[in-house]
Design a protein around this motif. Structure first.
Motif, PDB file in Angstrom:
ATOM      1  N   ILE A 139      -1.356  -2.522  -3.528  1.00  8.04           N
ATOM      2  CA  ILE A 139      -0.436  -1.827  -4.425  1.00  8.04           C
ATOM      3  C   ILE A 139       0.851  -2.639  -4.495  1.00  8.04           C
ATOM      4  CG2 ILE A 139       0.909   0.281  -4.754  1.00  8.04           C
ATOM      5  CD1 ILE A 139      -1.366   1.657  -3.073  1.00  8.04           C
ATOM      6  N   GLY A 140       1.223  -3.041  -5.694  1.00  6.85           N
ATOM      7  CA  GLY A 140       2.439  -3.823  -5.878  1.00  6.85           C
ATOM      8  C   GLY A 140       2.345  -4.667  -7.132  1.00  6.85           C
TER       9      GLY A 140
ATOM     10  N   GLU B  70      -3.821 -11.257  -3.543  1.00  6.08           N
ATOM     11  CA  GLU B  70      -2.944 -10.211  -4.079  1.00  6.08           C
ATOM     12  C   GLU B  70      -2.599  -9.196  -2.989  1.00  6.08           C
ATOM     13  OE1 GLU B  70      -5.406 -11.969  -7.342  1.00  6.08           O
ATOM     14  OE2 GLU B  70      -5.926 -11.098  -5.390  1.00  6.08           O
ATOM     15  N   TRP B  71      -3.603  -8.785  -2.208  1.00  2.00           N
ATOM     16  CA  TRP B  71      -3.369  -7.801  -1.149  1.00  2.00           C
ATOM     17  C   TRP B  71      -2.374  -8.353  -0.133  1.00  2.00           C
ATOM     18  CZ3 TRP B  71      -3.163  -6.849   3.948  1.00  2.00           C
ATOM     19  CH2 TRP B  71      -3.188  -5.527   4.363  1.00  2.00           C
ATOM     20  N   ILE B  72      -2.564  -9.600   0.275  1.00  2.51           N
ATOM     21  CA  ILE B  72      -1.671 -10.214   1.264  1.00  2.51           C
ATOM     22  C   ILE B  72      -0.239 -10.245   0.734  1.00  2.51           C
ATOM     23  CG2 ILE B  72      -1.102 -12.377   2.451  1.00  2.51           C
ATOM     24  CD1 ILE B  72      -4.214 -12.888   2.527  1.00  2.51           C
TER      25      ILE B  72
ATOM     26  N   LYS C  93      -0.115   4.286   0.737  1.00  2.10           N
ATOM     27  CA  LYS C  93      -1.083   4.597  -0.318  1.00  2.10           C
ATOM     28  C   LYS C  93      -2.352   3.752  -0.312  1.00  2.10           C
ATOM     29  CE  LYS C  93       2.619   6.080  -3.415  1.00  2.10           C
ATOM     30  NZ  LYS C  93       3.338   5.781  -4.658  1.00  2.10           N
ATOM     31  N   ASP C  94      -2.303   2.552   0.216  1.00  2.43           N
ATOM     32  CA  ASP C  94      -3.473   1.679   0.218  1.00  2.43           C
ATOM     33  C   ASP C  94      -4.357   2.012   1.421  1.00  2.43           C
ATOM     34  OD1 ASP C  94      -4.860  -0.907  -0.730  1.00  2.43           O
ATOM     35  OD2 ASP C  94      -4.513  -1.267   1.410  1.00  2.43           O
ATOM     36  N   PRO C  95      -5.648   2.258   1.222  1.00  4.41           N
ATOM     37  CA  PRO C  95      -6.516   2.645   2.339  1.00  4.41           C
ATOM     38  C   PRO C  95      -6.548   1.629   3.488  1.00  4.41           C
ATOM     39  CG  PRO C  95      -7.611   3.068   0.256  1.00  4.41           C
ATOM     40  CD  PRO C  95      -6.354   2.317  -0.067  1.00  4.41           C
TER      41      PRO C  95
END
Length: 164
Positions: free
Chosen positions: A58-59, A111-113, A126-128
């Protein structure tokens, strides 16, 4: 006696500084930070934070294009990592305050990193996967005022480290 007082004060200040840097505050309000810990414990119970995930998180990072590893950028990333992340993380399997980051680029998308580095409070709320990491390590990652460029450099450092 004067030296002992000075040493005690310096030790106290150092300890408080470390706790502040690695503690729950990410620039948000106290109510934000305390509310993120409770959902993480329940919402992430079935997620293994060590497992590979294809989530982008998320971002603002939704599409990161990667080319061959850029050694100069990775070297800059190592400097930023050591200055802003190294107190809580290692690029080995070793857990310090936060998890060890060896092979993080093999488990997480770019992207997640980058979203985790630049948006840790919302990611862990919010991110599992972020929730599962918070539940496992019990410490909210703090935002270290890392720019987008520095974040990309850190990612490149991780990529170089994980390619060994």
């Amino acid at each position: 006696m004067k030296n002992l007082k000075t040493l005690l004060i310096a030790t106290l200040v150092s300890g408080l500084t470390f706790l502040y840097a690695c503690g729950p505050s990410n620039g948000g309000s106290d109510s934000e930070n305390t509310s993120t810990a409770a959902p993480a414990a329940t919402a992430s119970a079935d997620i293994d934070p060590a497992a590979k995930s294809d989530s982008k998180g998320i971002g603002r990072f939704t599409d990161v294009k990667l080319d061959a590893i850029d050694p100069a950028m990775a070297d800059k990333g190592m400097v930023v990592f050591n200055a802003k992340c190294g107190a809580c993380h290692k690029v080995t399997d070793q857990k310090v305050v936060g998890p060890g980051l060896k092979d993080v680029t093999k488990r997480r998308t770019p992207e997640w990193i980058m979203n985790q580095i630049t948006n840790p409070v919302e990611m862990e709320a919010k991110d599992p996967v972020g929730q599962a990491l918070l539940a496992k390590h019990l410490t909210q990652m703090t935002f270290q005022n890392v720019t987008d460029e520095e974040t990309r450099q850190i990612l490149e450092y991780f990529r170089k480290n994980d390619s060994k």
